[in-house]
Motif scaffolding. Structure first.
Motif, PDB file in Angstrom:
ATOM      1  N   ALA A   1       0.968  -0.910   0.207  1.00  0.00           N
ATOM      2  CA  ALA A   1      -0.559  -0.324  -0.054  1.00  0.00           C
ATOM      3  C   ALA A   1       0.980   1.374   0.102  1.00  0.00           C
ATOM      4  CB  ALA A   1      -1.084  -0.868   0.943  1.00  0.00           C
ATOM      5  N   ASN A   2       2.047   0.841   1.415  1.00  0.00           N
ATOM      6  CA  ASN A   2       2.940   2.087   0.566  1.00  0.00           C
ATOM      7  C   ASN A   2       3.201   2.811  -0.600  1.00  0.00           C
ATOM      8  OD1 ASN A   2       2.521   3.650   3.574  1.00  0.00           O
ATOM      9  ND2 ASN A   2       3.279   2.228   4.714  1.00  0.00           N
ATOM     10  N   LYS A   3       4.253   1.625  -1.127  1.00  0.00           N
ATOM     11  CA  LYS A   3       4.908   1.465  -1.786  1.00  0.00           C
ATOM     12  C   LYS A   3       3.863   2.173  -3.504  1.00  0.00           C
ATOM     13  CE  LYS A   3       7.809  -1.661  -4.988  1.00  0.00           C
ATOM     14  NZ  LYS A   3       6.703  -1.549  -6.699  1.00  0.00           N
ATOM     15  N   LYS A   4       2.369   1.729  -3.871  1.00  0.00           N
ATOM     16  CA  LYS A   4       1.885   2.378  -4.379  1.00  0.00           C
ATOM     17  C   LYS A   4       0.812   3.833  -4.438  1.00  0.00           C
ATOM     18  CE  LYS A   4      -0.478   0.268  -7.066  1.00  0.00           C
ATOM     19  NZ  LYS A   4      -0.744  -0.725  -8.053  1.00  0.00           N
ATOM     20  N   LEU A   5       0.539   4.307  -2.589  1.00  0.00           N
ATOM     21  CA  LEU A   5       1.054   5.202  -2.474  1.00  0.00           C
ATOM     22  C   LEU A   5       1.642   6.443  -2.837  1.00  0.00           C
ATOM     23  CD1 LEU A   5      -0.624   5.228   0.847  1.00  0.00           C
ATOM     24  CD2 LEU A   5      -2.380   5.728  -0.718  1.00  0.00           C
ATOM     25  N   ALA A   6       2.889   6.040  -2.854  1.00  0.00           N
ATOM     26  CA  ALA A   6       3.872   7.204  -3.248  1.00  0.00           C
ATOM     27  C   ALA A   6       3.747   6.760  -4.877  1.00  0.00           C
ATOM     28  CB  ALA A   6       5.499   6.369  -2.608  1.00  0.00           C
ATOM     29  N   GLU A   7       4.050   6.156  -5.316  1.00  0.00           N
ATOM     30  CA  GLU A   7       4.260   5.784  -7.059  1.00  0.00           C
ATOM     31  C   GLU A   7       2.720   6.232  -7.447  1.00  0.00           C
ATOM     32  OE1 GLU A   7       6.843   1.963  -6.697  1.00  0.00           O
ATOM     33  OE2 GLU A   7       5.027   1.669  -7.805  1.00  0.00           O
TER      34      GLU A   7
ATOM     35  N   VAL B   1      -2.067   3.368   8.041  1.00  0.00           N
ATOM     36  CA  VAL B   1      -1.889   2.632   7.037  1.00  0.00           C
ATOM     37  C   VAL B   1      -2.011   1.344   7.520  1.00  0.00           C
ATOM     38  CG1 VAL B   1      -1.442   1.735   4.777  1.00  0.00           C
ATOM     39  CG2 VAL B   1      -1.371   3.569   4.302  1.00  0.00           C
ATOM     40  N   SER B   2      -2.338   0.279   7.682  1.00  0.00           N
ATOM     41  CA  SER B   2      -2.719  -1.347   7.414  1.00  0.00           C
ATOM     42  C   SER B   2      -3.909  -2.187   7.690  1.00  0.00           C
ATOM     43  CB  SER B   2      -3.369  -0.928   8.876  1.00  0.00           C
ATOM     44  OG  SER B   2      -4.665  -1.155   9.727  1.00  0.00           O
TER      45      SER B   2
END
Length: 311
Positions: free
Chosen positions: A196-202, A214-215
């Motif tokens: 999720a964090n990777k997707k949010l950053a990209e 985020v969990s």
């Protein structure tokens, strides 16, 4: 005719204990603290004392006890000795032998994930089946394989370690096992957060996930609410896990996969994403393999431990 058995699940914080009849009905359950200080030297005596106290309390004759089953967080050999259990500060410990000396009761020992799988096969999500793979999606990804009603442990006690199947070449950090690209890194609770964090950053997509912490829970809550970015994360999660389980099927061909652990609390939405990719990659003959959510929760370990001594 034996009447009773004990199921013990030793964890890093607490030891869960259960008294069962041989039909699998839990008659009593309780917990004691896991005293892991001093290289865990108090753990086995504490468990033995708890069992002796319960026997006395219930007025049970030892001759009526089929045995003690114990699940432990680490590899276990065929003799019931623990090879190592980091969370308990144990090196090699002859758990079965020491418990039998202290109680005079036959003891069987298994890895906790395998034992939980046996419990789910017996009285949980896999009830009615003899060939079961349980997948536990928690901080890591655990697994347990039951074939013909028996735990598959393997020659090193590592049978069922599906969390360390390699699924991704491009990981920027190692798994806890030291390798890179393990299923555990992308399908556990922490793995879902990573994706999720990777997707949010990209991505520049709007998402409710940008509004707070985020969990795994917030991701799948967002999926249920139709959040597009969260759904993309769920698709990625489903592809990793579904593909891995298709590979597992090619080796052990279970009747059913039982999905447990904290992530599974999201419900059947988890199964929908996993099955979608599973059927794409599995052998045609196995496309009908069943999927179910675990039902025993934290009691799976004591049920499975009890089952070990009355099977």
């Amino acid at each position: 005719m034996k009447k009773y058995c004990f199921g013990i699940d030793i964890g890093g914080t607490t030891v869960k204990c259960g008294l069962f009849d041989v039909q699998g009905n839990v008659l009593d359950k309780w917990e004691i603290k896991t005293r892991s200080e001093g290289n865990g030297e108090n753990i086995i005596p504490d468990v033995a004392a708890a069992i002796e106290t319960k026997i006395s309390e219930k007025g049970i004759e030892k001759a009526d006890i089929a045995g003690i089953g114990v699940g432990v967080p680490g590899p276990v050999n065929e003799e019931g000795a623990v090879v190592t259990a980091v969370n308990l500060h144990w090196g090699y410990v002859d758990l079965a032998g020491e418990m039998e000396k202290l109680t005079g009761i036959t003891t069987k020992v298994g890895n906790d994930a395998n034992v939980a799988a046996l419990g789910e096969m017996w009285k949980g999500g896999g009830e009615g089946h003899k060939n079961v793979v349980m997948v536990t999606l928690g901080t890591g990804v655990g697994g347990g394989i039951i074939i013909g009603g028996k735990i598959l442990t393997g020659s090193h006690g590592a049978g069922g370690e599906i969390g360390h199947i390699h699924v991704e070449d491009k990981m920027d950090k190692p798994c806890g096992c030291g390798n890179k690209g393990c299923l555990e890194q992308v399908a556990s609770a922490t793995g879902v957060v990573y994706l999720a964090n990777k997707k949010l950053a990209e991505s520049s997509m709007s998402s409710v996930l940008r509004e707070g912490e985020v969990s795994a829970k917030t991701v799948f809550d967002a999926v249920k609410a139709g959040d597009a970015l969260a759904c993309e994360v769920a698709e990625e999660f489903g592809k990793y896990l579904g593909t891995a389980l298709a590979s597992v099927t090619g080796v052990v061909d279970p009747e059913i996969f039982v999905i447990g652990g904290g992530v599974s609390k999201a419900g059947t939405v988890i199964l929908d994403y996993v099955k979608k990719y599973y059927v794409n990659y599995v052998l045609d003959a196995c496309k009908g393999t069943e999927f179910a959510l675990a039902t025993l929760g934290n009691d799976a370990g004591i049920y499975g431990a009890a089952r070990m001594v009355i099977e």
